[in-house]
Design a protein around this motif. Structure first.
Motif, PDB file in Angstrom:
ATOM      1  N   MET A 163      48.882  32.648  49.623  1.00  0.00           N
ATOM      2  CA  MET A 163      48.573  31.257  49.733  1.00  0.00           C
ATOM      3  C   MET A 163      48.742  30.607  48.367  1.00  0.00           C
ATOM      4  O   MET A 163      48.169  31.051  47.387  1.00  0.00           O
ATOM      5  CB  MET A 163      47.138  31.112  50.245  1.00  0.00           C
ATOM      6  CG  MET A 163      46.716  29.698  50.442  1.00  0.00           C
ATOM      7  SD  MET A 163      45.034  29.548  51.104  1.00  0.00           S
ATOM      8  CE  MET A 163      45.228  30.258  52.704  1.00  0.00           C
ATOM      9  N   LYS A 164      49.526  29.554  48.291  1.00  0.00           N
ATOM     10  CA  LYS A 164      49.784  28.862  47.042  1.00  0.00           C
ATOM     11  C   LYS A 164      48.814  27.692  46.901  1.00  0.00           C
ATOM     12  O   LYS A 164      48.512  26.998  47.865  1.00  0.00           O
ATOM     13  CB  LYS A 164      51.226  28.373  47.016  1.00  0.00           C
ATOM     14  CG  LYS A 164      51.647  27.853  45.679  1.00  0.00           C
ATOM     15  CD  LYS A 164      53.144  27.655  45.620  1.00  0.00           C
ATOM     16  CE  LYS A 164      53.497  27.041  44.296  1.00  0.00           C
ATOM     17  NZ  LYS A 164      54.434  27.791  43.552  1.00  0.00           N
ATOM     18  N   SER A 165      48.339  27.464  45.701  1.00  0.00           N
ATOM     19  CA  SER A 165      47.393  26.383  45.450  1.00  0.00           C
ATOM     20  C   SER A 165      47.943  25.434  44.405  1.00  0.00           C
ATOM     21  O   SER A 165      48.622  25.852  43.477  1.00  0.00           O
ATOM     22  CB  SER A 165      46.058  26.961  44.974  1.00  0.00           C
ATOM     23  OG  SER A 165      45.181  25.928  44.598  1.00  0.00           O
ATOM     24  N   SER A 173      40.881  24.852  47.854  1.00  0.00           N
ATOM     25  CA  SER A 173      41.661  25.627  48.816  1.00  0.00           C
ATOM     26  C   SER A 173      40.739  26.231  49.860  1.00  0.00           C
ATOM     27  O   SER A 173      39.553  26.442  49.609  1.00  0.00           O
ATOM     28  CB  SER A 173      42.422  26.750  48.106  1.00  0.00           C
ATOM     29  OG  SER A 173      43.330  26.199  47.181  1.00  0.00           O
ATOM     30  N   SER A 174      41.299  26.569  51.011  1.00  0.00           N
ATOM     31  CA  SER A 174      40.491  27.086  52.116  1.00  0.00           C
ATOM     32  C   SER A 174      39.749  28.365  51.746  1.00  0.00           C
ATOM     33  O   SER A 174      38.670  28.628  52.276  1.00  0.00           O
ATOM     34  CB  SER A 174      41.362  27.318  53.344  1.00  0.00           C
ATOM     35  OG  SER A 174      42.346  28.300  53.080  1.00  0.00           O
ATOM     36  N   TYR A 175      40.293  29.155  50.825  1.00  0.00           N
ATOM     37  CA  TYR A 175      39.606  30.401  50.484  1.00  0.00           C
ATOM     38  C   TYR A 175      38.358  30.168  49.641  1.00  0.00           C
ATOM     39  O   TYR A 175      37.607  31.084  49.365  1.00  0.00           O
ATOM     40  CB  TYR A 175      40.545  31.418  49.816  1.00  0.00           C
ATOM     41  CG  TYR A 175      41.417  30.891  48.709  1.00  0.00           C
ATOM     42  CD1 TYR A 175      40.939  30.729  47.420  1.00  0.00           C
ATOM     43  CD2 TYR A 175      42.740  30.569  48.967  1.00  0.00           C
ATOM     44  CE1 TYR A 175      41.754  30.260  46.410  1.00  0.00           C
ATOM     45  CE2 TYR A 175      43.568  30.107  47.964  1.00  0.00           C
ATOM     46  CZ  TYR A 175      43.068  29.951  46.676  1.00  0.00           C
ATOM     47  OH  TYR A 175      43.877  29.484  45.675  1.00  0.00           O
ATOM     48  N   TYR A 176      38.096  28.938  49.240  1.00  0.00           N
ATOM     49  CA  TYR A 176      36.869  28.603  48.506  1.00  0.00           C
ATOM     50  C   TYR A 176      35.790  28.001  49.403  1.00  0.00           C
ATOM     51  O   TYR A 176      34.684  27.743  48.957  1.00  0.00           O
ATOM     52  CB  TYR A 176      37.159  27.624  47.373  1.00  0.00           C
ATOM     53  CG  TYR A 176      37.916  28.227  46.215  1.00  0.00           C
ATOM     54  CD1 TYR A 176      37.454  29.363  45.569  1.00  0.00           C
ATOM     55  CD2 TYR A 176      39.098  27.648  45.766  1.00  0.00           C
ATOM     56  CE1 TYR A 176      38.150  29.917  44.514  1.00  0.00           C
ATOM     57  CE2 TYR A 176      39.795  28.199  44.703  1.00  0.00           C
ATOM     58  CZ  TYR A 176      39.319  29.326  44.083  1.00  0.00           C
ATOM     59  OH  TYR A 176      40.006  29.870  43.040  1.00  0.00           O
ATOM     60  N   ASP A 236      24.945  36.348  52.132  1.00  0.00           N
ATOM     61  CA  ASP A 236      25.745  35.796  53.223  1.00  0.00           C
ATOM     62  C   ASP A 236      27.220  35.693  52.821  1.00  0.00           C
ATOM     63  O   ASP A 236      28.108  35.985  53.619  1.00  0.00           O
ATOM     64  CB  ASP A 236      25.237  34.403  53.626  1.00  0.00           C
ATOM     65  CG  ASP A 236      23.830  34.433  54.186  1.00  0.00           C
ATOM     66  OD1 ASP A 236      23.461  35.437  54.837  1.00  0.00           O
ATOM     67  OD2 ASP A 236      23.101  33.450  53.966  1.00  0.00           O
ATOM     68  N   LEU A 237      27.477  35.291  51.591  1.00  0.00           N
ATOM     69  CA  LEU A 237      28.861  35.186  51.107  1.00  0.00           C
ATOM     70  C   LEU A 237      29.483  36.562  50.915  1.00  0.00           C
ATOM     71  O   LEU A 237      30.655  36.771  51.234  1.00  0.00           O
ATOM     72  CB  LEU A 237      28.906  34.395  49.801  1.00  0.00           C
ATOM     73  CG  LEU A 237      28.455  32.946  49.890  1.00  0.00           C
ATOM     74  CD1 LEU A 237      28.466  32.299  48.511  1.00  0.00           C
ATOM     75  CD2 LEU A 237      29.313  32.169  50.858  1.00  0.00           C
TER      76      LEU A 237
END
Length: 74
Positions: A1-3, A8-11, A22-23
């Motif tokens: 995945m390029k940022s 970004s969605s992974y954050y 939980d994380l």
């Protein structure tokens, strides 16, 4: 995945996450990576431990994770 440097969605944090565990479970972190994550979060703020203690703990667990990868080129 390029940022592009923005969010970004992974954050994204799950709505049900209320604490670090939980994380850790959401990202399916190993024991060692979970300890690194926790030590980074509390860096220097845990009563009775120093920033140096947390940094040594991060290094210790990171070296264990690297060892699991075996010989890595680069």
């Amino acid at each position: 995945m390029k940022s592009d440097g923005g969010s970004s969605s992974y954050y994204l944090i799950p709505e049900t996450a209320t604490e670090l565990m939980d994380l850790i479970e959401h990202k399916r972190m190993s024991f060692a990576v979970g300890n690194i994550f926790k030590a980074c979060y509390r860096l220097g703020s845990k009563s009775g431990t120093s920033k140096a203690y947390d940094l040594r703990k991060i290094i210790y667990f990171a070296e264990r994770e690297l060892a699991l990868l075996g010989p890595v080129v680069g």
